[in-house]
Structures are given as C-alpha cells and as structure tokens.
Design an enzyme around this catalytic site. Sequence first.
Site, PDB file in Angstrom:
ATOM      1  N   LEU A 200       0.861  -1.175   0.000  1.00  0.00           N
ATOM      2  CA  LEU A 200       0.000   0.000   0.000  1.00  0.00           C
ATOM      3  C   LEU A 200       0.901   1.229   0.000  1.00  0.00           C
ATOM      4  O   LEU A 200       1.965   1.224   0.617  1.00  0.00           O
ATOM      5  CB  LEU A 200      -0.907   0.027   1.243  1.00  0.00           C
ATOM      6  N   ASP A 201       0.468   2.280  -0.693  1.00  0.00           N
ATOM      7  CA  ASP A 201       1.236   3.522  -0.693  1.00  0.00           C
ATOM      8  C   ASP A 201       1.392   4.047   0.728  1.00  0.00           C
ATOM      9  O   ASP A 201       0.590   3.718   1.621  1.00  0.00           O
ATOM     10  CB  ASP A 201       0.540   4.589  -1.545  1.00  0.00           C
ATOM     11  N   LYS A 202       2.381   4.882   0.934  1.00  0.00           N
ATOM     12  CA  LYS A 202       2.679   5.416   2.265  1.00  0.00           C
ATOM     13  C   LYS A 202       1.447   5.985   2.945  1.00  0.00           C
ATOM     14  O   LYS A 202       1.195   5.728   4.126  1.00  0.00           O
ATOM     15  CB  LYS A 202       3.760   6.495   2.146  1.00  0.00           C
TER      16      LYS A 202
END
Length: 316
Positions: free
Chosen positions: A135-137
Amino acid sequence: MELVVEATPPQRLDRWLAVQVPDLSRSRIQKLIDGHWVAVNHRLCTDKNAMVHLGDVVQLTIPPTQPLKLAPEPIPLEILYEDEHLLIVNKPAGMVVHPAPGHSSGTLVNAVLAHCGESLLGIGGVQRPGIVHRLDKDTTGAMVVAKTELAHWQLQAQLKAKTARREYLGVIYGTFEEEWGSIDAPIGRHPIDRKKQAIVAQEQGGREAVTHWQTEQRLGNFTLVRFRLDTGRTHQIRVHSAARGHPLVGDTVYGPRRSVGVNLPGQALHAVRLALRHPVSEELVVAIAPLPEHFQTLLAVLAQRCGQSPFRLTPH
C-alpha cells in the site's frame, strides 16, 4: 532430509522436489540446487533440469535461516487477523511498507519483525516477513503479510490468479455519470516525471491494469467510491481515477493542491476489505479494516454540507 523417488516416469529434479516438499516454493528449491544443497545418489547436483528416476535417492539440506539485517521496532500494529501462517494488519497513514532510501526505519517490516519475533520461519532462507502486496505510504487499510514461505508463494499465486479480492474506499472530486463501471488502461512509469505513474500503452512499457468501481454515496461535488482491483500496479486507483477526471481528494500528486476543509495526511484512499483463501486450510479469510479517523471526519463533513447522513461501514 533424504527422499526416495517412487514415481515411474523420469521427472525434472526441481519439479519433483517441489511436490515432495510443498512448504518450499519452486524458485526456492532452484536456489537450493544452485547453492549446492542438493545431492542425487550421494553426488552433488547443481542442475535443476537433471532428471530423477525410480529408486534414486535425493538428499536435500536446508541451510539455517539467516537473520534479516534490519532492526525490529516495537511499533504498535492494529491486527485484523493472525495465525502461525499469516498476519493481516490495518496499516496507518504515513507508514512505508518496506525500508527504502529516505525511510530506513519506522516501516511496516520493522514493526512486523518486532511483533512476530521468532515465529517468522523465513522467506527464501532469510528470517523476514513475506510482503505479498503493498500500500502507498499514505494509503490506509488491510494488508496481508506472510510468515512462512508456503504462505508467501500461495498468497502471491492468489493475487496473480485474481482469486484474492481487494476492495478500497476512496473519495473523489466530482462524480462518475454511471453508478458502476470498470477502467481498463495500462499503467507504466510517467515518461517525464519518473516519480509518477501514468497511462502508458503496453507497446511502450505499460502493464495491464484493471480497476472496477461502484458509487457508494454522492456527496455534492464529491463521491465516495468503492474500488476493486484485478491487478495491483503502483498507484493504480490514483492514476485511473485521475485519468477519468476524478482524482482522489487529498492526492496532491495526481490531483489539485487545494484543501477541502479537512486535515488529511494524503489521498483519501482506504483498503477496506481483503478476502483470500487461507494458504493451508483453504478456508475463506475476510478482513474488514475500520476507517481511520481522518477518513471518517472527511465523510462526516462532506455529508453535513449537503444535508446527508454520514456513511457507515458495514461488513459485506
């Protein structure tokens, strides 16, 4: 361990071992063969294509698991599901999944190392958690981590076969004209800004990307949308939504840099539901990740502005 070939037709060594030792992936077995850890009839064999025959004796040595050169950090984790094979967490905003330049600590991997300790049996001969997807930051929500090599390659296979179901909730600018639909557009590295992704033709390096979406709630000039992924390209939902003219609220990379009156850590995107088959029991495992506080606040404020009731997350 010592194994005797009982099959009648000759078989490739790596394929035969993959059946005999199902806890190891075929790629792992090939690395063990390359690394001089396999012998046939007491003679070292480094050829994965070698054929084994009825009555052959195969010796397989699994070297000790090596520690990961990364410090465990006691970072609190919200656990949605856990057993000896896998772990599903509700990742918070701001947490990077894996150490990278500029993020050498404070990652999900650091936290999982501390949480699991010796229960991590190792992936590829290294005592580390198996990152199945990312998952993106600043994207929050459900994310599965494998504790064993078997779980790692089984879960990766489910994602590749599109049998694991990943659903997200996102708030977009504007609204799709339809109530539901799909976006099928290949994604690749942006031709100019190498830190971004973009719609890129496959003949120019783009990879297949399919996103299904369904309208959950129209909120004036905004819409709460449920997304389901067939593929898992970097920034997929963010790129697809922006390409349709409806970027995610709070996404300053692919959308406008303007405030909606709510303090957001980044894009309003949450991995709300993860459904998969358990890698050992094959039972269905469903994890629902509660909405983070900033996401709930955003939905409440937008609903209040247009005189609607706030969205309530219900398992389904």
